[in-house]
Design an enzyme around this catalytic site. Structure first.
Site, PDB file in Angstrom:
ATOM      1  N   GLY A 105       0.116   3.632  -2.965  1.00  0.00           N
ATOM      2  CA  GLY A 105       0.143   4.255  -4.121  1.00  0.00           C
ATOM      3  C   GLY A 105       1.489   4.281  -4.886  1.00  0.00           C
ATOM      4  CD  GLU A 165      -7.407   2.971   0.089  1.00  0.00           C
ATOM      5  OE1 GLU A 165      -6.538   2.430   0.568  1.00  0.00           O
ATOM      6  OE2 GLU A 165      -8.079   2.735  -0.912  1.00  0.00           O
ATOM      7  CE  LYS A 172      -3.332  -2.376  -0.125  1.00  0.00           C
ATOM      8  NZ  LYS A 172      -4.127  -2.218  -1.373  1.00  0.00           N
ATOM      9  CB  SER A 200      -0.908  -0.034   1.107  1.00  0.00           C
ATOM     10  OG  SER A 200      -1.603   1.278   1.274  1.00  0.00           O
ATOM     11  CG  HIS A 206      -4.603  -0.890   3.759  1.00  0.00           C
ATOM     12  ND1 HIS A 206      -5.001  -0.359   2.650  1.00  0.00           N
ATOM     13  CD2 HIS A 206      -3.738  -0.024   4.573  1.00  0.00           C
ATOM     14  CE1 HIS A 206      -4.465   0.880   2.750  1.00  0.00           C
ATOM     15  NE2 HIS A 206      -3.497   0.953   3.685  1.00  0.00           N
ATOM     16  CG  ASN A 207      -7.374  -1.547  -0.285  1.00  0.00           C
ATOM     17  OD1 ASN A 207      -6.415  -1.295   0.423  1.00  0.00           O
ATOM     18  ND2 ASN A 207      -7.242  -1.374  -1.596  1.00  0.00           N
TER      19      ASN A 207
HETATM   20  C1  6PG Z   1      -3.339   1.532  -1.717  1.00  0.00           C
HETATM   21  C2  6PG Z   1      -4.406   1.758  -2.228  1.00  0.00           C
HETATM   22  C3  6PG Z   1      -4.233   1.060  -3.688  1.00  0.00           C
HETATM   23  C4  6PG Z   1      -5.579   1.320  -4.636  1.00  0.00           C
HETATM   24  C5  6PG Z   1      -6.790   1.110  -4.267  1.00  0.00           C
HETATM   25  C6  6PG Z   1      -7.993   1.662  -4.925  1.00  0.00           C
HETATM   26  O1  6PG Z   1      -3.288   0.868  -0.438  1.00  0.00           O
HETATM   27  O2  6PG Z   1      -2.073   1.784  -2.122  1.00  0.00           O
HETATM   28  O3  6PG Z   1      -5.458   0.913  -1.606  1.00  0.00           O
HETATM   29  O4  6PG Z   1      -4.166  -0.328  -3.476  1.00  0.00           O
HETATM   30  O5  6PG Z   1      -5.306   2.913  -4.741  1.00  0.00           O
HETATM   31  O6  6PG Z   1      -6.984  -0.426  -4.390  1.00  0.00           O
HETATM   32  O7  6PG Z   1      -9.014   1.225  -4.632  1.00  0.00           O
HETATM   33  P1  6PG Z   1     -10.317   1.489  -5.419  1.00  0.00           P
HETATM   34  O8  6PG Z   1     -10.032   1.893  -7.082  1.00  0.00           O
HETATM   35  O9  6PG Z   1     -11.173   0.469  -5.193  1.00  0.00           O
HETATM   36  O10 6PG Z   1     -10.980   2.811  -4.777  1.00  0.00           O
END
Ligand code: 6PG
Length: 470
Positions: A130, A189, A182, A128, A185-186
């Site tokens: 980005g 998020e 993970k 994670s 985590h999302n």
């Molecule tokens: C991370 C983010 C990355 C991604 C997401 C976006 O932890 O770096 O979560 O994995 O940007 O998967 O998810 P969505 O497209 O579902 O919003």
């Protein structure tokens, strides 16, 4: 020269991780299905770096030092299976394969079993942070074969963000532990982003605040206990002015949130596990509703509501909004950690929630100062059922629940939806209620389906013939 590690997939995440690893002192073999991306990398950003560019998988595999270490950074799903199908036969027992994509944890389990049959070591690695995180230090969540982790630990630990309590990388557990963590985590998020969007909506439509005024509020909030990456970027987004129009860019962005599916998976898994993640689920559904743009436009003319204007003193409303945001964000983490604890017991991950909190302290999207007391709470009680039961969160609940209640009621009064905040409040009110109305639901079930019920005044299982009762 043999490569210390090879990265398959030269889209932005793969490139940035390869650059990051090389900068940490490793020789990196790079391969992409279409050769152009690899060529562009070594001629551009990777020029002069210790990369070994490879243009077919055989050459890629033979460029790697034994035991070979391969990190896949390809699209989750079929693309990952397609690469593994070609890659597995080229490797030898003892080689380590890592999947760094957002793979579904059940896919990881299937692939891990296949790797095991071939004598290979396999890790499902949640990454994670980005694009920026990949380049400068992401949070890394590996799970799978522990012997495999021992082989790649040095590389992953150096590649990860160096947080306040050590490298943001730790072996989390066997099987699909890394990808499960993970995924959750999302989910968290999604819930935090939804809570922030609700604050924005209340400030914008409710209090008629300009983006830069909102940015000032978020900046203040980000200076304290709640400080974190998602708050920080909210402030930065609100300050961003579109160079073409001179208007705040956020106001020019279409109000339909997309999703690649990890929040949905997190919610599906919570349902399968029988765990409570209503705020994460609410955030997923909020995105779904946002996508119904045309329907919403039509409904706006058919289904009237109150004026969104909040006719109250701004300072007081914002103070309560902070309390509401605080508790909603903690509820998102609390539900996520709860899900991880439940999944760990169910799936044998043997997760240390304190260690998960430590790994999330830096590099990842949900990094926040809150993770420091969260880690302490789980260190003091690894079986803590819900973060709100521990300090400082129990006291924060006492301090802020009035503000959360007032904010949700205010939003409902003016017709501004607050699904994340509302679900956090409902969840906590239900959680702290000794006697819920589920007795009526049990009676319903027994009435129409003879599903039986238990009684509070005597032991046993009972059924009543409700139809023939007088
Ligand atoms: C991370 C983010 C990355 C991604 C997401 C976006 O932890 O770096 O979560 O994995 O940007 O998967 O998810 P969505 O497209 O579902 O919003």
């Amino acid at each position: 020269m043999n490569a210390d590690i090879g990265v398959v997939g030269m889209a932005v995440m793969g490139q940035n991780l390869a650059l990051n690893m090389e900068r940490k002192g490793f020789v990196v073999a790079v391969y992409n299905r279409t050769r152009k991306r690899t060529e562009d990398l070594v001629a551009g950003r990777g020029k002069g770096r210790r990369f070994i560019p490879c243009y077919d998988l055989e050459a890629f595999v033979s460029s790697l030092a034994r035991p070979r270490k391969v990190l896949l950074m390809v699209k989750a799903g079929q693309a990952t299976d397609a690469v593994l199908k070609e890659l597995f036969p080229l490797l030898e027992p003892g080689d380590v394969v890592m999947d760094g994509g957002n793979s579904h944890f059940l896919d990881t389990e299937r692939r891990l079993a296949e790797a095991e049959r071939r004598g290979l070591l396999y890790l499902g690695v949640g990454i994670s942070g980005g694009e920026h995180g990949a380049l400068h230090g992401p949070a890394i969540m590996p799970g799978g074969h522990r012997e495999g982790y021992a082989i790649v630990e040095d590389i992953l630990a150096k590649t990860a963000a160096q947080g306040p309590q050590g490298s943001c990388c730790a072996f989390l557990g066997p099987g699909s532990a890394g990808h499960y963590v993970k995924m959750v985590h999302n989910g968290i998020e999604y819930a935090i982003m939804q809570a922030l969007a609700e604050c924005y909506d209340l400030m914008k439509r409710g209090l008629s605040m300009a983006p830069r005024e909102m940015a000032d509020v978020f900046a203040t909030w980000n200076g304290g206990e709640l400080s974190g990456y998602l708050l920080e970027i909210t402030e930065r987004i609100l300050r961003h002015v579109d160079p073409d129009t001179g208007r705040p860019l956020v106001e020019l962005i279409r109000d339909t949130a997309q999703q690649k599916g990890t929040g949905k998976w997190s919610t599906q898994a919570a349902l399968d596990e029988g765990t409570c993640a209503p705020t994460i689920a609410a955030a997923v559904f909020a995105r779904t509703v946002s996508a119904l743009k045309e329907e919403r436009r039509a409904a706006a003319g058919v289904l009237p509501g109150p004026s969104p204007e909040i006719r109250e003193e701004r300072g007081g409303v914002l103070e309560e909004l902070f309390g509401a945001l605080y508790l909603t964000i903690v509820a998102a983490y609390a539900q996520g950690f709860r899900q991880l604890g439940d999944a760990s017991r169910e799936r044998g991950y043997d997760l240390s929630l304190a260690e998960v909190a430590r790994v999330w302290m830096d590099g990842c999207i949900i990094r926040s100062r809150l993770l420091v007391p969260m880690r302490t709470a789980f260190m003091e009680n690894p079986d803590l059922p819900l973060l709100f039961l521990a300090l400082p969160f129990a006291s924060r609940w006492r301090e802020h629940h009035g503000a959360l209640r007032a904010t949700v009621m205010r939003a409902h009064r003016v017709g501004i939806p607050v699904p994340a905040m509302g679900s956090a409040l409902d969840f906590l009110d239900a959680y702290r209620t000794e006697r819920l109305p589920a007795n009526l639901i049990q009676a319903h079930r027994d009435f129409f389906g003879a599903h039986t019920y238990e009684r509070v005044d005597r032991p046993g299982v009972f059924h009543t013939d409700w139809e023939s009762a007088p």
